[in-house]
Write an enzyme that holds these catalytic residues in place. Structure first.
Site, PDB file in Angstrom:
ATOM      1  N   CYS B  30     -11.801  54.638  18.459  1.00  0.00           N
ATOM      2  CA  CYS B  30     -11.665  53.025  18.330  1.00  0.00           C
ATOM      3  C   CYS B  30     -12.045  52.624  19.932  1.00  0.00           C
ATOM      4  O   CYS B  30     -11.985  53.447  20.759  1.00  0.00           O
ATOM      5  CB  CYS B  30     -10.474  52.322  18.078  1.00  0.00           C
ATOM      6  N   ASP B 438     -14.617  84.196  -2.017  1.00  0.00           N
ATOM      7  CA  ASP B 438     -14.089  85.305  -0.976  1.00  0.00           C
ATOM      8  C   ASP B 438     -12.549  85.087  -1.224  1.00  0.00           C
ATOM      9  O   ASP B 438     -12.146  84.038  -0.982  1.00  0.00           O
ATOM     10  CB  ASP B 438     -14.628  85.195   0.450  1.00  0.00           C
ATOM     11  N   ASP B 625     -19.296  88.483   4.546  1.00  0.00           N
ATOM     12  CA  ASP B 625     -19.689  87.578   3.667  1.00  0.00           C
ATOM     13  C   ASP B 625     -21.357  86.731   3.983  1.00  0.00           C
ATOM     14  O   ASP B 625     -21.720  86.331   3.080  1.00  0.00           O
ATOM     15  CB  ASP B 625     -18.747  86.194   3.328  1.00  0.00           C
TER      16      ASP B 625
END
EC number: 7.2.2.-
Lengths: 70, 729
Positions: B30, B438, B625
């Site tokens: 802000c 996974d 992966d």
């Protein structure tokens, strides 16, 4: 209809001035932080913070963040 | 040994004796934060610029060269309550920013030209039905040409380039019909103006470019924004390494400043930030982020270590290797390259649509010309009508149909904590009907948790937490965090490889291995989770055991149920051991699981499922992966994932919950639905407009009105992607 000779170039010049202003504002990085600019406009603090004073910021082009990719 | 922080890598010379650094800052939301930070930093003497960018959550700082250490800014921000870290703009982000600026410039030029050409066109349209002289009309047409031609040449670049690239590669995309339409419209208008004709289409051509640039800019801007967020998250991870700058002197430097051959120190409890080989020391390391295996591995001289491994017990000296030297990495890189090549064959919806669309439209235009010639019209009139068909069918709405939805949908995903890495990820994710998870770090959380905290008296647990603060061991860190401990116990001593002990009010406290605390009997008697690390805590003669492990993500079960409710197949492919995977699969109710899978096996399984026609979403975090993330139809990674995986995944999700996976699937399905709807809207409009164009009664006014009408319709429809999605789980 001779008035066209004045009016048409005048209209084009005004449009062109708008375009130049836009390109300048883009180049000086004024679209880099649209969220911040919205808040800065209404931030009402009185102390002399250089970066918060719009006048001071505009007076020296250096205060605008320069384009990141230079 | 002395440790210094070295941020010189990030400092840039801004000229005139001024130095510049960019910091990524967390938690700036802000105007208050903005003012607080700017004031706080400007108060440091010799700072010449402190400016917050609220959009990107960054601070730009400049100061007189040689007067200040950048580390001071970070400390100052910490005092103000913000976490900050120096930031280096990735080349990908630099390219996005440059592209975004270029599109905005094109849009500015096109919008300027559209407004001015329209200003000239409206008198012509009204003059054509009243008393305009042909000379005046010609004058206005020439003026329009003067504005529209250079503007189109400049603002059309993104489309012309992309169309040219597609044509050179002997394919076609949406930009090909757009470019042909614009160029023909402008060309015909020039010819018509030379022949003092009544109609010129300068306005339609330049307006088309403006509308399309709006769509393209919005799309690009959203991508730039997600890229900035991802860049900040990467910077705030503050990956540093303790580099030896002298025989006994180390300096904490950012990873980017470390080069192959450097020697770094890896202390217990630290995550390794580089790939390399151990040259001295002995320790246990946790390689779960690399292999998915949660059992610790012994590291000694000669053991390769990879970025992302956690050092558990002893200090190691590591010589940094070049990426290709490490064998596991080389293997993964090879698999990855292969998988990426296969993926680039995916054809985007817009291009598929234009592949059908362009020939139909061009054939219609050609038939119109021939039809009119056969019907006895002059060649000139026939060609003018043919080009009018092209103009009115120019895929303005079609060009907006997909980018606008994409922009709105990626904004909605952004709010749900999902960042898009790939432009076409939404389309591909919407098609997914099978999810492969996974286990380690994806279904489970990457950090350790105390599983049996509820069984231990609160005061004892708090005491254990305070004692744990004195240890570097990651398990101890987990205990300290779970107990919310703040103040360490004075005089606590860590015994390397054993645990910590301290004496408080004459009572001895110990935390560490069960044998260290004399709690072997407790461990022997209890039925223990095979996955968990066991630590014991003793206070005098009272003894307790704590079971610490990677817990499942809090909403994992709900997410699995939600996926099943959407008729999506679920499967676990993990590199971890069988009991661990089986336990997780059992808890989550997933019948299909495989354990101990290598990267190559994962790809093999994905290929096998592909053969059956399944569209796979792969969700994984480990380096192992990465190849399967690339091989799957679409892929997703948590933000805690290994670098390679995160860079490969199409989407990245933030935070601890798993629910962004479902949210992203829902949002993308809805988006695809809207994209299709938009395409049909655009085609429906063409079906209505084309007969009018073929009949030869189209005027520039009709073309302009039809074009803006259909564009606005499509944009409004896209905004429906914003609406709040229903309760997910």
């Amino acid at each position: 209809m001779e008035i066209l000779v004045i009016l048409v170039p005048l209209a084009l010049m005004l449009g062109g001035a708008g375009l130049v202003a836009f390109l300048w504002s883009l180049r000086s990085g004024q679209y880099d932080d649209l969220d911040g600019a919205a808040w800065r406009a209404i931030s009402d603090d009185d102390d002399e913070t250089r970066s918060l004073q719009p006048g001071a910021a505009a007076s020296s082009a250096k205060d605008w963040p320069r384009p990141r990719a230079r | 040994m002395q440790v210094t922080r070295d941020f010189s890598h990030y400092v840039r010379d801004a000229g005139e004796g001024v130095q510049h650094i960019d910091l990524a800052v967390e938690g700036v939301h802000c105007a208050g934060c903005m003012a607080k930070i700017e004031r706080g930093l400007s108060a440091i003497p010799d700072v010449t610029l402190a400016r917050v960018n609220l959009t990107d959550h960054r601070v730009a700082l400049e100061w007189k060269a040689g007067t200040l250490d950048p580390g001071r800014f970070i400390d100052r921000l910490e005092e103000l309550g913000y976490k900050a870290y120096p930031f280096e703009t990735e080349s990908a982000e630099v390219a996005e920013v440059a592209e975004s600026r270029f599109l905005l410039r094109c849009l500015g030029v096109a919008a300027f030209a559209t407004m001015n050409v329209m200003m000239l066109s409206i008198p012509v349209w009204s003059g054509n039905v009243s008393d305009m002289l042909p000379e005046q009309r010609d004058f206005f047409h020439w003026l329009s040409a003067l504005i529209a031609l250079p503007a189109a040449a400049y603002a059309g670049q993104p489309f012309f380039r992309s169309a040219w690239r597609a044509l050179s590669a002997k394919t076609t995309n949406m930009d090909v019909p757009i470019s042909i339409g614009v160029i023909l419209a402008l060309g015909m208008s020039v010819v018509e103006t030379i022949h003092h004709a009544e109609h010129a289409y300068f306005d339609a051509a330049i307006m088309l470019l403006t509308f399309l640039l709006v769509g393209r800019f919005l799309d690009q801007n959203m991508r730039r924004r997600t890229r900035a967020v991802a860049g900040n998250l990467a910077a705030l991870k503050a990956e540093t390494a303790a580099k030896f700058v002298g025989p006994d002197e180390i300096s904490q430097v950012p990873v980017a400043a470390i080069h192959p051959g450097d020697i770094v120190l890896l202390r217990p409890g630290e995550r390794c930030a580089v790939d390399g080989t151990v040259i001295e020391g002995r320790s246990e390391i946790d390689q779960s982020l690399i292999t998915g295996e949660t059992l610790y591995v012994t590291a000694e001289q000669g053991t390769p270590v990879y970025a992302g491994s956690m050092n558990i017990s002893g200090s190691l000296r590591v010589r940094v290797a070049a990426a290709s030297e490490a064998t596991l990495l080389a293997e993964i890189t090879r698999l990855l390259d292969h998988a990426l090549q296969a993926r680039s064959r995916y054809m985007r919806l817009a291009d598929r649509a234009s592949r059908l669309y362009a020939p139909v439209v061009h054939a219609t235009a050609l038939l119109t010309i021939l039809g009119w010639v056969i019907a006895g019209a002059s060649w000139h009139d026939a060609i003018v009508t043919g080009v009018a068909v092209l103009i009115i069918t120019c895929p303005c709405a079609l060009g907006l149909a997909i980018p606008t939805v994409q922009t709105v949908a990626s904004g909605a995903m952004f709010k749900a904590g999902v960042l898009l890495n790939a432009g076409d990820a939404i389309e591909r994710l919407a098609e997914a009907d099978h999810v492969i998870f996974d286990k380690t770090g994806t279904l489970t959380l990457p950090d350790l948790e105390v599983m049996n905290a509820a069984d231990i008296p609160a005061d004892i647990f708090a005491l254990a937490g305070r004692l744990a603060l004195s240890s570097h061991h990651p398990v101890a860190a987990a205990v300290a965090q779970a107990a919310g401990a703040k103040s360490p116990i004075v005089g606590a001593v860590e015994e390397s490889g054993q645990g910590v002990r301290a004496t408080v009010d004459g009572v001895e406290l110990r935390l560490g291995r069960p044998s260290f605390c004399g709690a072997e009997t407790l461990v022997g008697g209890a039925t223990l989770d095979p996955e968990a690390s066991i630590v014991a805590f003793s206070k005098g003669n009272e003894k307790f055991i704590l079971s610490v492990r990677q817990g499942l993500r809090p909403d994992a079960q709900a997410v699995i149920t939600a996926l099943k409710a959407r008729n999506i197949g679920i499967e676990i492919l993990s590199g971890d051991r069988e009991p661990a995977v089986q336990a997780a699969a059992h808890v989550l109710g997933i019948p299909e699981w495989r354990a101990g899978v290598t990267p190559a096996d994962k790809i093999a399984r994905i290929e096998q499922l592909k053969q059956r026609g399944a569209k796979m979403l792969m969700v994984g975090d480990g380096m192992n992966d990465a190849p399967s993330l690339a091989a799957a139809h679409v892929s997703m990674s948590p933000i805690s994932a290994a670098h390679l995986s995160q860079a490969t995944a199409d989407l990245v999700f933030l935070g601890r919950p798993l629910v962004p996976v479902v949210a992203a699937i829902d949002a993308s399905r809805k988006a695809l639905h809207l994209m299709r709807q938009n395409l049909w809207l655009a085609i429906g409009y063409n079906v209505l407009a084309v007969p009018v164009a073929i009949s030869g009664v189209v005027t520039p006014l009709i073309a302009a009105a039809a074009m803006s009408g259909s564009s606005i319709l499509v944009m409004l429809n896209s905004l429906r992607a914003r609406s709040a999605s229903r309760e997910i789980v």
